[in-house]
Design a protein around this motif. Structure first.
Motif, PDB file in Angstrom:
ATOM      1  N   ALA A  85       0.844  -1.215   0.196  1.00 11.14           N
ATOM      2  CA  ALA A  85      -0.193   0.029  -0.051  1.00 11.14           C
ATOM      3  C   ALA A  85       1.040   1.152  -0.027  1.00 11.14           C
ATOM      4  O   ALA A  85       0.445   2.385  -0.624  1.00 11.14           O
ATOM      5  CB  ALA A  85      -0.783   0.133   1.265  1.00 11.14           C
ATOM      6  N   ALA A  86       2.212   1.210   0.539  1.00 15.98           N
ATOM      7  CA  ALA A  86       3.031   2.357   0.754  1.00 15.98           C
ATOM      8  C   ALA A  86       3.684   2.505  -0.567  1.00 15.98           C
ATOM      9  O   ALA A  86       4.418   3.245  -0.806  1.00 15.98           O
ATOM     10  CB  ALA A  86       3.918   2.069   1.764  1.00 15.98           C
ATOM     11  N   GLY A  87       3.691   1.420  -1.471  1.00 13.54           N
ATOM     12  CA  GLY A  87       4.376   1.650  -2.880  1.00 13.54           C
ATOM     13  C   GLY A  87       5.606   0.804  -3.106  1.00 13.54           C
ATOM     14  O   GLY A  87       6.060   0.666  -3.984  1.00 13.54           O
ATOM     15  N   ALA A  88       5.977  -0.145  -2.323  1.00 17.77           N
ATOM     16  CA  ALA A  88       6.864  -1.173  -2.254  1.00 17.77           C
ATOM     17  C   ALA A  88       6.385  -2.245  -3.300  1.00 17.77           C
ATOM     18  O   ALA A  88       5.542  -2.561  -3.302  1.00 17.77           O
ATOM     19  CB  ALA A  88       7.315  -1.756  -0.831  1.00 17.77           C
ATOM     20  N   THR A  89       7.625  -2.602  -3.968  1.00 11.23           N
ATOM     21  CA  THR A  89       7.282  -3.516  -4.859  1.00 11.23           C
ATOM     22  C   THR A  89       8.137  -5.066  -4.627  1.00 11.23           C
ATOM     23  O   THR A  89       7.810  -5.945  -5.388  1.00 11.23           O
ATOM     24  CB  THR A  89       7.649  -3.339  -6.445  1.00 11.23           C
ATOM     25  OG1 THR A  89       9.057  -3.000  -6.518  1.00 11.23           O
ATOM     26  CG2 THR A  89       7.033  -2.082  -6.965  1.00 11.23           C
ATOM     27  N   ARG A  90       8.969  -4.979  -3.627  1.00  6.28           N
ATOM     28  CA  ARG A  90       9.680  -6.290  -3.210  1.00  6.28           C
ATOM     29  C   ARG A  90       9.753  -6.130  -1.865  1.00  6.28           C
ATOM     30  O   ARG A  90       9.856  -5.004  -1.120  1.00  6.28           O
ATOM     31  CB  ARG A  90      11.126  -6.067  -3.410  1.00  6.28           C
ATOM     32  CG  ARG A  90      11.982  -7.470  -3.013  1.00  6.28           C
ATOM     33  CD  ARG A  90      13.449  -7.423  -3.766  1.00  6.28           C
ATOM     34  NE  ARG A  90      13.284  -8.028  -5.001  1.00  6.28           N
ATOM     35  CZ  ARG A  90      14.474  -8.259  -5.805  1.00  6.28           C
ATOM     36  NH1 ARG A  90      15.537  -8.232  -4.857  1.00  6.28           N
ATOM     37  NH2 ARG A  90      14.396  -8.662  -6.873  1.00  6.28           N
ATOM     38  N   PHE A  91       9.535  -7.268  -1.090  1.00  6.30           N
ATOM     39  CA  PHE A  91       9.230  -7.585   0.280  1.00  6.30           C
ATOM     40  C   PHE A  91      10.126  -8.368   0.684  1.00  6.30           C
ATOM     41  O   PHE A  91      10.202  -9.579   0.378  1.00  6.30           O
ATOM     42  CB  PHE A  91       7.770  -8.001   0.587  1.00  6.30           C
ATOM     43  CG  PHE A  91       7.732  -7.962   2.162  1.00  6.30           C
ATOM     44  CD1 PHE A  91       7.356  -7.023   2.649  1.00  6.30           C
ATOM     45  CD2 PHE A  91       7.433  -9.295   2.764  1.00  6.30           C
ATOM     46  CE1 PHE A  91       6.979  -6.675   4.030  1.00  6.30           C
ATOM     47  CE2 PHE A  91       7.219  -9.043   4.178  1.00  6.30           C
ATOM     48  CZ  PHE A  91       6.959  -7.987   4.720  1.00  6.30           C
ATOM     49  N   CYS A  92      11.150  -8.095   1.429  1.00  8.70           N
ATOM     50  CA  CYS A  92      12.237  -8.890   1.898  1.00  8.70           C
ATOM     51  C   CYS A  92      12.186  -9.285   3.400  1.00  8.70           C
ATOM     52  O   CYS A  92      11.608  -8.439   4.109  1.00  8.70           O
ATOM     53  CB  CYS A  92      13.646  -7.902   1.946  1.00  8.70           C
ATOM     54  SG  CYS A  92      13.824  -7.417   0.205  1.00  8.70           S
ATOM     55  N   MET A  93      12.674 -10.545   3.799  1.00 14.04           N
ATOM     56  CA  MET A  93      12.219 -11.062   4.947  1.00 14.04           C
ATOM     57  C   MET A  93      13.759 -11.712   5.339  1.00 14.04           C
ATOM     58  O   MET A  93      14.350 -12.452   4.872  1.00 14.04           O
ATOM     59  CB  MET A  93      11.133 -12.118   4.885  1.00 14.04           C
ATOM     60  CG  MET A  93       9.854 -11.639   4.775  1.00 14.04           C
ATOM     61  SD  MET A  93       8.554 -13.035   4.517  1.00 14.04           S
ATOM     62  CE  MET A  93       9.012 -13.295   2.535  1.00 14.04           C
TER      63      MET A  93
END
Length: 320
Positions: A85-93
């Protein structure tokens, strides 16, 4: 493959000439309108048996970071939805393991986290420590986009920073990841007492990987109380910019990620890093355990860059 002599020659150019060369390479291969925003979440915090001298999650040091067990899949889903929702396209864990459990409920939970993130239309990246080829294969089957496993520094300087694993251990995991068909995210940290040659030799090592890393994070050390590097002096902006420029010229098609330590840089310094070829930031107030510019600050930064970046804010990158 590049040599240290070649990279020294690049690095030692007058700064403006080096940045101009890197800027040309960047425009020809990537373009300034594509700045990827990535979110980073610690899914298992603290208690790591490794002794990395920079890391507050090491069980060897008394630091402000407290241990937290592996998050639930639902907690990860909520964080990923907020990041998207904030505009990130990659989510890293990231999980503070030497290596993930080979079998059992925790590894299965990580696989489900990856599937969940991908179901939201986000790229999924994890950093879990050292992997076996079978673990890499299972991560790929779950839909993992990229695996982060930094070399940190040169082979020669590495033992000054880490003694609980070897440089070749790192390279073995990178090979397993690449052979499984997962994109490699691999870079390093500057400001740990290493020389300029150590930084350049890290890039030489990366240039030997086939294929080259899909992305290369350049981190500035964040000195954390309780770690051996808590009193390390900061790196100058010009040294950071020079390294980014050399990385861009050496890896024309890779993402160069302006990573940890960005909260210590002025807006103008960050813009110079983008001019030199950086094209990705971590977005959100927190990295794994360290602070990061807040979203409002980054909105101001992207707005200051200009209309092309404004367009990118509203239509972020391609999902690979």
């Amino acid at each position: 493959m590049k040599t240290l002599t070649e990279l020294r020659s690049l690095y030692s150019q007058p700064l403006l000439e080096l940045v101009a060369q890197a800027s040309d390479v960047h425009r020809q291969n990537r373009g300034y309108g594509d700045i990827q925003k990535c979110a980073l979440l610690s899914i298992k915090t603290g208690g790591c048996p490794e002794d990395c001298a920079y890391c507050p999650q090491s069980a060897h040091y008394d630091t402000p970071v407290s241990r937290q067990p592996l998050l639930t899949v639902e907690e990860v889903r909520q964080a990923a939805e907020q990041a998207k929702a904030a505009g990130a396209t990659r989510f890293c864990m990231g999980a503070a393991w030497r290596s993930p459990p080979k079998e059992g409920p925790e590894f299965e939970r990580v696989l489900e986290m990856i599937r969940t993130v991908r179901s939201l239309g986000l790229e999924a990246c994890v950093t879990l420590g050292m992997l076996t080829p079978d673990q890499a294969r299972r991560l790929k089957e779950a839909g993992l986009t990229a695996y982060n496993h930094n070399l940190d520094t040169s082979r020669q300087f590495y033992s000054n920073i880490v003694t609980t694993r070897t440089y070749d251990d790192r390279l073995a995991t990178l090979r397993a990841v690449s052979q499984a068909g997962i994109s490699v995210c691999c870079g390093g940290i500057i400001g740990m007492g290493e020389s300029i040659d150590d930084r350049l030799m890290m890039l030489v090592e990366l240039s030997q990987l086939q294929p080259p890393p899909e992305s290369i994070p350049i981190n500035c050390l964040i000195p954390i109380p309780g770690t051996p590097l808590e009193k390390a002096p900061p790196v100058s902006v010009t040294e950071l910019v020079r390294l980014i420029a050399v990385a861009r010229i050496t890896f024309p098609k890779s993402r160069i990620r302006l990573s940890a330590g960005r909260d210590r840089l002025s807006q103008e310094a960050q813009i110079l890093c983008f001019l030199a070829g950086a094209d990705s930031i971590f977005y959100g107030e927190k990295l794994l355990t360290a602070s990061n510019p807040d979203i409002q600050e980054d909105e101001h930064l992207l707005t200051a860059i200009g209309p092309i970046a404004e367009k990118q804010k509203n239509h972020c990158g391609n999902i690979a």
